[in-house]
Design a protein around this motif. Sequence first.
Motif, PDB file in Angstrom:
ATOM      1  N   GLU A 188     -31.763  -0.219  27.471  1.00  0.00           N
ATOM      2  CA  GLU A 188     -32.253  -0.272  28.851  1.00  0.00           C
ATOM      3  C   GLU A 188     -31.310   0.425  29.831  1.00  0.00           C
ATOM      4  N   LEU A 189     -30.048   0.644  29.425  1.00  0.00           N
ATOM      5  CA  LEU A 189     -29.127   1.344  30.318  1.00  0.00           C
ATOM      6  C   LEU A 189     -29.488   2.810  30.476  1.00  0.00           C
ATOM      7  N   ALA A 190     -30.276   3.331  29.543  1.00  0.00           N
ATOM      8  CA  ALA A 190     -30.704   4.727  29.654  1.00  0.00           C
ATOM      9  C   ALA A 190     -31.796   4.893  30.694  1.00  0.00           C
ATOM     10  N   MET A 191     -32.321   3.784  31.200  1.00  0.00           N
ATOM     11  CA  MET A 191     -33.412   3.845  32.161  1.00  0.00           C
ATOM     12  C   MET A 191     -32.883   3.783  33.592  1.00  0.00           C
ATOM     13  N   PRO A 192     -33.556   4.448  34.508  1.00  0.00           N
ATOM     14  CA  PRO A 192     -33.136   4.374  35.916  1.00  0.00           C
ATOM     15  C   PRO A 192     -33.497   3.027  36.519  1.00  0.00           C
ATOM     16  N   GLN A 193     -32.816   2.687  37.576  1.00  0.00           N
ATOM     17  CA  GLN A 193     -33.144   1.450  38.272  1.00  0.00           C
ATOM     18  C   GLN A 193     -34.563   1.535  38.820  1.00  0.00           C
ATOM     19  N   GLY A 194     -35.305   0.431  38.658  1.00  0.00           N
ATOM     20  CA  GLY A 194     -36.679   0.405  39.128  1.00  0.00           C
ATOM     21  C   GLY A 194     -37.678   0.941  38.132  1.00  0.00           C
ATOM     22  N   SER A 195     -37.248   1.368  36.960  1.00  0.00           N
ATOM     23  CA  SER A 195     -38.151   1.898  35.959  1.00  0.00           C
ATOM     24  C   SER A 195     -39.009   0.786  35.376  1.00  0.00           C
ATOM     25  N   GLU A 231     -38.482   9.061  26.798  1.00  0.00           N
ATOM     26  CA  GLU A 231     -38.136  10.454  27.100  1.00  0.00           C
ATOM     27  C   GLU A 231     -38.570  10.832  28.505  1.00  0.00           C
ATOM     28  N   ASP A 232     -39.746  10.356  28.919  1.00  0.00           N
ATOM     29  CA  ASP A 232     -40.232  10.660  30.273  1.00  0.00           C
ATOM     30  C   ASP A 232     -39.307  10.095  31.343  1.00  0.00           C
ATOM     31  N   GLU A 233     -38.889   8.851  31.159  1.00  0.00           N
ATOM     32  CA  GLU A 233     -38.048   8.217  32.162  1.00  0.00           C
ATOM     33  C   GLU A 233     -36.661   8.850  32.217  1.00  0.00           C
ATOM     34  N   ILE A 234     -36.133   9.227  31.062  1.00  0.00           N
ATOM     35  CA  ILE A 234     -34.833   9.898  31.058  1.00  0.00           C
ATOM     36  C   ILE A 234     -34.925  11.241  31.761  1.00  0.00           C
ATOM     37  N   ASN A 235     -35.985  11.992  31.468  1.00  0.00           N
ATOM     38  CA  ASN A 235     -36.165  13.291  32.129  1.00  0.00           C
ATOM     39  C   ASN A 235     -36.393  13.114  33.628  1.00  0.00           C
ATOM     40  N   ARG A 236     -37.144  12.063  33.985  1.00  0.00           N
ATOM     41  CA  ARG A 236     -37.408  11.829  35.403  1.00  0.00           C
ATOM     42  C   ARG A 236     -36.131  11.508  36.161  1.00  0.00           C
ATOM     43  N   THR A 237     -35.335  10.634  35.596  1.00  0.00           N
ATOM     44  CA  THR A 237     -34.104  10.263  36.297  1.00  0.00           C
ATOM     45  C   THR A 237     -33.122  11.415  36.338  1.00  0.00           C
ATOM     46  N   THR A 238     -33.160  12.257  35.304  1.00  0.00           N
ATOM     47  CA  THR A 238     -32.297  13.440  35.321  1.00  0.00           C
ATOM     48  C   THR A 238     -32.690  14.356  36.467  1.00  0.00           C
ATOM     49  N   ALA A 239     -33.995  14.576  36.624  1.00  0.00           N
ATOM     50  CA  ALA A 239     -34.459  15.441  37.709  1.00  0.00           C
ATOM     51  C   ALA A 239     -34.159  14.816  39.071  1.00  0.00           C
ATOM     52  N   VAL A 264     -19.762   9.926  45.210  1.00  0.00           N
ATOM     53  CA  VAL A 264     -21.157  10.272  45.484  1.00  0.00           C
ATOM     54  C   VAL A 264     -22.062   9.815  44.353  1.00  0.00           C
ATOM     55  N   LEU A 265     -21.546   9.818  43.105  1.00  0.00           N
ATOM     56  CA  LEU A 265     -22.356   9.435  41.951  1.00  0.00           C
ATOM     57  C   LEU A 265     -22.743   7.957  41.988  1.00  0.00           C
ATOM     58  N   ALA A 266     -22.111   7.169  42.829  1.00  0.00           N
ATOM     59  CA  ALA A 266     -22.482   5.760  42.942  1.00  0.00           C
ATOM     60  C   ALA A 266     -23.906   5.604  43.442  1.00  0.00           C
ATOM     61  N   PHE A 267     -24.455   6.639  44.059  1.00  0.00           N
ATOM     62  CA  PHE A 267     -25.807   6.568  44.601  1.00  0.00           C
ATOM     63  C   PHE A 267     -26.847   7.079  43.619  1.00  0.00           C
ATOM     64  N   ALA A 268     -26.441   7.436  42.402  1.00  0.00           N
ATOM     65  CA  ALA A 268     -27.385   7.916  41.393  1.00  0.00           C
ATOM     66  C   ALA A 268     -28.289   6.772  40.948  1.00  0.00           C
ATOM     67  N   LYS A 269     -29.511   7.100  40.553  1.00  0.00           N
ATOM     68  CA  LYS A 269     -30.451   6.085  40.102  1.00  0.00           C
ATOM     69  C   LYS A 269     -30.246   5.722  38.646  1.00  0.00           C
ATOM     70  N   ALA A 270     -29.798   6.669  37.867  1.00  0.00           N
ATOM     71  CA  ALA A 270     -29.617   6.417  36.442  1.00  0.00           C
ATOM     72  C   ALA A 270     -28.451   5.460  36.217  1.00  0.00           C
ATOM     73  N   GLN A 271     -28.699   4.402  35.453  1.00  0.00           N
ATOM     74  CA  GLN A 271     -27.646   3.437  35.179  1.00  0.00           C
ATOM     75  C   GLN A 271     -26.533   4.044  34.329  1.00  0.00           C
ATOM     76  N   LEU A 272     -26.902   4.964  33.442  1.00  0.00           N
ATOM     77  CA  LEU A 272     -25.882   5.627  32.638  1.00  0.00           C
ATOM     78  C   LEU A 272     -24.897   6.381  33.519  1.00  0.00           C
ATOM     79  N   ILE A 273     -25.414   7.058  34.538  1.00  0.00           N
ATOM     80  CA  ILE A 273     -24.544   7.811  35.441  1.00  0.00           C
ATOM     81  C   ILE A 273     -23.694   6.850  36.271  1.00  0.00           C
TER      82      ILE A 273
END
Length: 1367
Positions: free
Chosen positions: A894-901, A642-650, A1249-1258
Amino acid sequence: MVRVAALITFLTCVLLSEAQHEPGFCSFYEECGMNPSAGGTLIDPIVPCLNYSPARALAGEHYRQLKKVCPILDRGEGNTFACCSIQQLSSLSKSLALSKAVLVRCPSCAENFAHVHCINTCSPNQSQTVKVTKVANITNPLTNVTREAVVAYQAFMTTSFADTAFQSCRNVRIPATGGFAIATMCGRYGAKLCTPQHWYDFQGDSSNGLAPLDIDFQLVKDGDTQGLPPGVIPYNGRALRCNETTPSGGKVCSCQDCQESCPKMPPPQMPPGPFRILGMDGFLFISIILLSVLMCAFLLYLVVSCFARSQKRKDEEKGKRKGKGKDQNSNDVTQRIIDPSEVTCAERNSLAAQAFLSLEFRHWGTLMASYPLTVLLVSAVVVAVFSAGLKSIELTTDPVDLWSAPNSRARQEKDFHDSHFGPFFRTNQVILTAPGRKGHVYDSLLFGKQNFSGLVSKDLIIELLELQTQIRDIKFWSEDLNRTASLKDVCFAPLNPSNPSVTDCAVNSLPQYFQNSLYNINDKKNVTQLGVTAEVDWRDHLIYCLNSPLSFKDITGLDMSCMADYGAPVFPFLAVGGYENDDFTNAEAFILTFSLNNFARTNPKFEVAMQWETEFLKIVQDYKKNPAANFTFAYMAERSLEDEINRTTAEDIPIFMISYAVIFVYIAVALGEYSSWKRILVDSKFLVGLGGILVVGCSVLASMGFYSWIGIPSSLVILQVVPFLVLAVGADNIFIFVLEYQRDVRRPGEKREEHIGRVLGNVAPSMLLCSLSESICFFLGALSTMPAVRSFALYAALAVLMDFILQMTAFVALLSLDARRQDNNRCELACCVTVSTPRSNEPNEGFLLPFMRKYYAPVLLHGYTRIIVMVVFIFMLCGSVFLMFNVTVGLDQELAMPQGSYMLDYFHYLYKYFEVGVPVYFVTKRGFNFTTVEGMNAVCSSTGCDQFSLTQKIQYATNHPELSYLAIPANSWVDDFIDWLNPGSRCCRLYTTPGPNNGKFCPASEPDLRCFRKCMPLPSDGVLRPSTEKFNRFLPDFLGNRPDLQCPKGGLGAYDTAVVRDESGEIIASRFMAYHTPLTNSQEFTAALLKARELAHNITKSMRSISGTSPDFEVFPYTITNVFYEQYLTIVPEGLFNISLCLLPTFVVCCLLLGLDLRSGLLNLLTIIMIIVDTVGVMTLWGIHYNAVALINLVTAVGISVEFVSHMTRSFALSTKPTHVERAKEATANMGSAVFAGVAMTNLPGILVLAFAKAQLIQIFFFRLNLVITLLGLAHGLVFLPVMLSYFGPGVNKAVLLQQQQDKAKASKDLQLRNQIRQAYDNLSYEDNAIGRDGSESKTPPDGRQHTPRRVAEKPHGETEEKIDRF
């Protein structure tokens, strides 16, 4: 199936019974592999191969090995024969080593023990003393060869040999316990009731931990041959007495417990193979057939069309069809006079619908443009009222609530489990490795040579203990408890849940085998074994504990327990990982796990647990940064996901803001008119673009606010997807409206408001068509059972509807204000500044419209180009159909996690090093009577139990983990309860001393003098089953009994929460815990769920057949991950259902708004279906998995496809050009340019622009998938659809042609009348001039002005016409 199994068993028994028994022959020889029905053994349960053959002569190393292991069979080199290979001798030596260690004080006992098994395994007359009774097929994983292995046989010996050997071991004690060694070698009978038969029965029981297979010892009186199989001679060798020394001087040993062997089972049903037709992939075959059919059909169409054109030319030459022709596609041209009788009802309805909508929207637009400020104020108030609901918005972040429906099976099973047993505990874990360290081989006195990896070393174990201690001692101030909190406040303490200390907390790690004591790790002793004295240390203790984690004391001489300091065992797969074939000391990873209670979110201790996990993460992260650390490791806390999902969302919020900014800049720039640099600040549409963005934002806010009012929660998916969707729809409509306004010239005498209203009347029906289709599409999508999809569909449907309403009101008002500013030549951002350059009266077509009219449309609709386009898109469709059936279903966590998590490293370590998967509970509901003998037998798996009981079926499933996904059989509180009741143990006794406790349960810690009465008498048949009264009486005592050295079968900790009873004592719920195999992706999790449900359903049917069982009794599997992966069992039909519901309104609305134009509706629907199919095909190629997030995007794709397709289809249907090709060109140029600018070019910049997002889901589901949807929609809408319409589009609406002809005739009459009036005025003027010349007065109007009849003539006749909408 039962009959087949019985037949196979019968035939096997018949064949085995026919085996010969002759001297000098073997019944089995060589090792076949692991016993598939054994588990939890101390050594590998290697079983021999069935092989009736002569005994082998031994020499060399083979002979020396036999002499070492079985000296009783030595007859001298060259004269010694045996029925065992050197590998069997090696396995036998390992098996005997553990037994000898227990009985080392009695050499004769150890020798006699080895004597028995050497005779059974290696005797040259083996076939005379044994009879094979059960075999099993075992496949060698290296050679892939399947052979018959012996898993059970009978051994015949005389009672004199048996009694002598038994007496030699009867009084041997174990110093660690002070009891008799024989007490541990006679099972439930204990030392007092043990007999030679019981002793040998136990030795032949595979559940003792040492016997690799079942041996049925038949003790025959000397000279008694009655009932013996022909040729069998009971063994009658000489056993050593206990006062006799052995040649080696050693002493006898005892055995350990292990799981009971399972009967031979028929081979499991293999899963169905891949779908194939004629030896090739079935879906590929279907796709090829489809491609062939479509290509042939199109080719046939071209041939027929060519023939029709040729015939038409001949008819024209003969003059047979003058005035009427057909175009190149055999469609009627309309360059003739239409008779009213030719107009069909459908065509009249279509014209009426268009005229009605155009007129109504014209009046509406004029009204909105006339009162812009009022309209904007009212719109703002309405939006504010709706948006006020945002104050009570509920954002769903719990994945369970997001992806699992409350009424789904998995959710109901989770609720049942959690309400009866409590939720699964919170896991905080560290997986540590030490790559690059060199291992070593340890030559143990007790266990022989053992491989130790570089990780399993003393210094690293101590370092792990230091890290564990640092984490265990975490303390912090808790506002919720108003005091300093520590681990004991939140930890899972199975053996002391009410008032735990820190040492009661469940911490699983390798140092727990040493009770987290540095002294125990450093301890060492000198031990003498078989006359050899050597030092034993932590390695010997670790070897023993890893293979016997339930032991309270080892046999190494160190006198240490294997139990953790909190009183429970630590199974090796919870302490180490990355090993093979149970070679635990060669592990590559340490596993450190802290388990916390999973409090409800409303419980104050939930926040305390979250705080502890925060401190845990801080310590682990600081330790990882420490350069002195010798570990490379990964870690996670329960809160990490939950922390990592919230972090990548922010962190990705700025990316979304940039995306919206890019879209806004594009809209503002693209909407502007740039006829002159001097008027660039006047003709720009910055504020109009901003207004369009605000309209989209207000529609989203209004939708979210409304649903917040009525209590439907939102989610992050809604916040990310819905604005993009509405922006795509809204921007398209904005471009169509604004571009048409710019391209249309205001008529003389027409007010600005009327001009805006007329333009809106032209384009609003097309906007209504798309918006209404999309809105209904999403409302129907809300019928989905997935909460995330349902809430998204509801929010999107209302947002699209609100966007259309605001465009028809607020945006029209904004455009009116902007037009007023532009008419006054005022700059946009500085309204007080004006420019002198006047506005051009010419229509502003921009760059795109002329380009598409002059270049793009002619090239696209060229004869050869059209054929190429059709062939390419047909091939794309058929290829995508094949790929669609091969798309991967699932979503790896693991796809719900941002790159580098750090969680990505944890998942990598988890999949690589864990040897078992998640626990799976087989849960029973109310309705089964456990208290009857029949009921207990249907559940247990010990002696006397049904062979197909609940736990036995789970055991059978674990024999084939590659099919069942079950690795470890289930524990059974029924079995342990029965063993706990066994009078052969000290577990269940009653107080016999006078006092208040007389007759009550007496724990094993009490002395025998106070509690010499047993709870149960010894049964005559050896099968103990309590009566219903005693079952209900002693079950609570069992569940509350803490296991200890005296009574390891106590149920506290293991089973106290596994059995739930109501006030009357009826068992309303119970559970049996097993373990899955390691599951590494969503496909395996889904398959494991499906197989577990199949097994549970099979168990349910069997248990319902027990008398007294309720017909609604049920057994179901529960795993904490089931609620996430259940959706993938039904997501394919669920997706087809949702998308079909979305496609339905696109067809219906298109048909209705075009006046029941079925052909246009079908072509519109076909193109959208092709876009969806091609999208799924590209998903397969690009590695995008199909799941709920993808389904949301596919539903969105239907809406976006409507924008690409419906505008074009309507524009073509209402065009009045003479041929299909010309109408397609007109639609492509006029509407295609607006669609390209409004949909494609609006979406693409934001998506990129979304290609630069950290979240793998995005990146995957918002960048990749939305890019695919947009590009495919663009290709189908602007390439394929115009070509398809040019071939198969509907004919010209004759009602429209008739209306145009009537208008043209009326205009001609009006022009003729005006010419006559002009001629009359000219004559009158001539007469007046003549009179003036004659001196008469000329008549002048009272106002003194001359009449100007030319004004009437100059009045354009088109002012009285209703313009037929081209859009």
